[in-house]
Write a protein that holds these residues in place. Structure first.
Motif, PDB file in Angstrom:
ATOM      1  N   ALA A  83       3.775  15.205   1.570  1.00  0.00           N
ATOM      2  CA  ALA A  83       3.095  13.918   1.767  1.00  0.00           C
ATOM      3  C   ALA A  83       4.002  12.767   1.352  1.00  0.00           C
ATOM      4  CB  ALA A  83       1.782  13.891   0.981  1.00  0.00           C
ATOM      5  N   GLN A  84       4.775  12.964   0.287  1.00  0.00           N
ATOM      6  CA  GLN A  84       5.718  11.936  -0.168  1.00  0.00           C
ATOM      7  C   GLN A  84       6.777  11.670   0.895  1.00  0.00           C
ATOM      8  OE1 GLN A  84       5.876  10.234  -3.413  1.00  0.00           O
ATOM      9  NE2 GLN A  84       7.120   8.974  -2.068  1.00  0.00           N
ATOM     10  N   LEU A  85       7.304  12.720   1.504  1.00  0.00           N
ATOM     11  CA  LEU A  85       8.289  12.553   2.572  1.00  0.00           C
ATOM     12  C   LEU A  85       7.704  11.779   3.750  1.00  0.00           C
ATOM     13  CD1 LEU A  85       9.946  16.086   2.597  1.00  0.00           C
ATOM     14  CD2 LEU A  85      11.010  13.931   1.870  1.00  0.00           C
ATOM     15  N   LEU A  86       6.472  12.092   4.104  1.00  0.00           N
ATOM     16  CA  LEU A  86       5.817  11.378   5.205  1.00  0.00           C
ATOM     17  C   LEU A  86       5.607   9.906   4.854  1.00  0.00           C
ATOM     18  CD1 LEU A  86       3.176  14.087   6.151  1.00  0.00           C
ATOM     19  CD2 LEU A  86       5.235  13.501   7.431  1.00  0.00           C
ATOM     20  N   ALA A  87       5.159   9.635   3.628  1.00  0.00           N
ATOM     21  CA  ALA A  87       4.953   8.249   3.194  1.00  0.00           C
ATOM     22  C   ALA A  87       6.275   7.488   3.174  1.00  0.00           C
ATOM     23  CB  ALA A  87       4.298   8.220   1.817  1.00  0.00           C
ATOM     24  N   ASP A  88       7.338   8.152   2.717  1.00  0.00           N
ATOM     25  CA  ASP A  88       8.655   7.503   2.690  1.00  0.00           C
ATOM     26  C   ASP A  88       9.126   7.150   4.094  1.00  0.00           C
ATOM     27  OD1 ASP A  88       8.675   7.757  -0.068  1.00  0.00           O
ATOM     28  OD2 ASP A  88      10.063   9.469  -0.073  1.00  0.00           O
ATOM     29  N   ARG A  89       8.871   8.046   5.046  1.00  0.00           N
ATOM     30  CA  ARG A  89       9.283   7.791   6.433  1.00  0.00           C
ATOM     31  C   ARG A  89       8.523   6.597   7.012  1.00  0.00           C
ATOM     32  NH1 ARG A  89      11.702  10.855  10.596  1.00  0.00           N
ATOM     33  NH2 ARG A  89      12.823  11.728   8.834  1.00  0.00           N
ATOM     34  N   LEU A  92       0.826  -1.201   0.000  1.00  0.00           N
ATOM     35  CA  LEU A  92       0.000   0.000   0.000  1.00  0.00           C
ATOM     36  C   LEU A  92       0.866   1.259   0.000  1.00  0.00           C
ATOM     37  CD1 LEU A  92      -2.746  -1.071   2.565  1.00  0.00           C
ATOM     38  CD2 LEU A  92      -3.061  -0.752   0.093  1.00  0.00           C
ATOM     39  N   LEU A  93       1.936   1.244   0.783  1.00  0.00           N
ATOM     40  CA  LEU A  93       2.819   2.404   0.841  1.00  0.00           C
ATOM     41  C   LEU A  93       3.568   2.616  -0.470  1.00  0.00           C
ATOM     42  CD1 LEU A  93       4.167   2.028   4.470  1.00  0.00           C
ATOM     43  CD2 LEU A  93       2.830   3.936   3.570  1.00  0.00           C
ATOM     44  N   VAL A  94       3.967   1.539  -1.124  1.00  0.00           N
ATOM     45  CA  VAL A  94       4.630   1.659  -2.416  1.00  0.00           C
ATOM     46  C   VAL A  94       3.670   2.287  -3.423  1.00  0.00           C
ATOM     47  CG1 VAL A  94       5.542   0.335  -4.371  1.00  0.00           C
ATOM     48  CG2 VAL A  94       6.301  -0.190  -2.046  1.00  0.00           C
ATOM     49  N   ASN A  95       2.432   1.819  -3.424  1.00  0.00           N
ATOM     50  CA  ASN A  95       1.434   2.372  -4.334  1.00  0.00           C
ATOM     51  C   ASN A  95       1.165   3.841  -4.015  1.00  0.00           C
ATOM     52  OD1 ASN A  95      -1.263   2.956  -5.558  1.00  0.00           O
ATOM     53  ND2 ASN A  95      -1.027   0.833  -6.230  1.00  0.00           N
ATOM     54  N   LEU A  96       1.092   4.166  -2.727  1.00  0.00           N
ATOM     55  CA  LEU A  96       0.899   5.556  -2.312  1.00  0.00           C
ATOM     56  C   LEU A  96       2.037   6.421  -2.816  1.00  0.00           C
ATOM     57  CD1 LEU A  96      -0.354   7.871  -0.654  1.00  0.00           C
ATOM     58  CD2 LEU A  96       0.853   6.953   1.339  1.00  0.00           C
ATOM     59  N   SER A  97       3.269   5.959  -2.665  1.00  0.00           N
ATOM     60  CA  SER A  97       4.427   6.730  -3.117  1.00  0.00           C
ATOM     61  C   SER A  97       4.393   6.957  -4.621  1.00  0.00           C
ATOM     62  CB  SER A  97       5.729   6.017  -2.734  1.00  0.00           C
ATOM     63  OG  SER A  97       5.887   6.020  -1.341  1.00  0.00           O
ATOM     64  N   GLU A  98       4.035   5.935  -5.372  1.00  0.00           N
ATOM     65  CA  GLU A  98       3.945   6.076  -6.827  1.00  0.00           C
ATOM     66  C   GLU A  98       2.837   7.044  -7.225  1.00  0.00           C
ATOM     67  OE1 GLU A  98       3.496   2.056  -8.159  1.00  0.00           O
ATOM     68  OE2 GLU A  98       5.628   1.609  -7.904  1.00  0.00           O
ATOM     69  N   THR A  99       1.723   6.994  -6.518  1.00  0.00           N
ATOM     70  CA  THR A  99       0.618   7.906  -6.803  1.00  0.00           C
ATOM     71  C   THR A  99       1.007   9.348  -6.504  1.00  0.00           C
ATOM     72  OG1 THR A  99      -0.986   6.168  -6.323  1.00  0.00           O
ATOM     73  CG2 THR A  99      -1.799   8.436  -6.250  1.00  0.00           C
ATOM     74  N   LEU A 100       1.682   9.554  -5.386  1.00  0.00           N
ATOM     75  CA  LEU A 100       2.137  10.903  -5.044  1.00  0.00           C
ATOM     76  C   LEU A 100       3.163  11.417  -6.048  1.00  0.00           C
ATOM     77  CD1 LEU A 100       2.421  10.564  -1.168  1.00  0.00           C
ATOM     78  CD2 LEU A 100       0.787  11.982  -2.427  1.00  0.00           C
TER      79      LEU A 100
END
Length: 82
Positions: free
Chosen positions: A64-70, A24-32
């Motif tokens: 948001a990308q930085l937060l998702a990466d963390r 889910l986080l990988v998909n979120l990062s790609e979407t962002l």
């Protein structure tokens, strides 16, 4: 009688159950990343206040990308430690 608030909108999209947090986080990062690329491309075709507004949106997407990466790094550390 008229309702004071409308019914909430119907959700057209859902996330399937059983998908791992990491996926889910990988998909979120790609979407962002896609949203950031789109907003930057559009912003560079604008001028003045509209350009500044869209670059502000791009900056929020980057945050948001930085937060998702963390979060993703924390999940990976937890998975490795387990």
């Amino acid at each position: 009688m008229i309702k004071p608030t409308p019914n909430p909108p119907i959700r057209l999209f859902t996330v399937a159950d059983g998908i791992s947090t990491e996926d889910l986080l990988v998909n979120l990062s790609e979407t962002l990343a896609s949203a950031n690329a789109l907003s930057c491309d559009l912003a560079f075709n604008l001028e003045g206040a509209k350009r500044e507004e869209l670059l502000g949106v791009a900056q929020l997407i980057e945050l948001a990308q930085l937060l998702a990466d963390r979060v993703q790094a924390g999940v990976q550390l937890a998975t490795t430690a387990a």
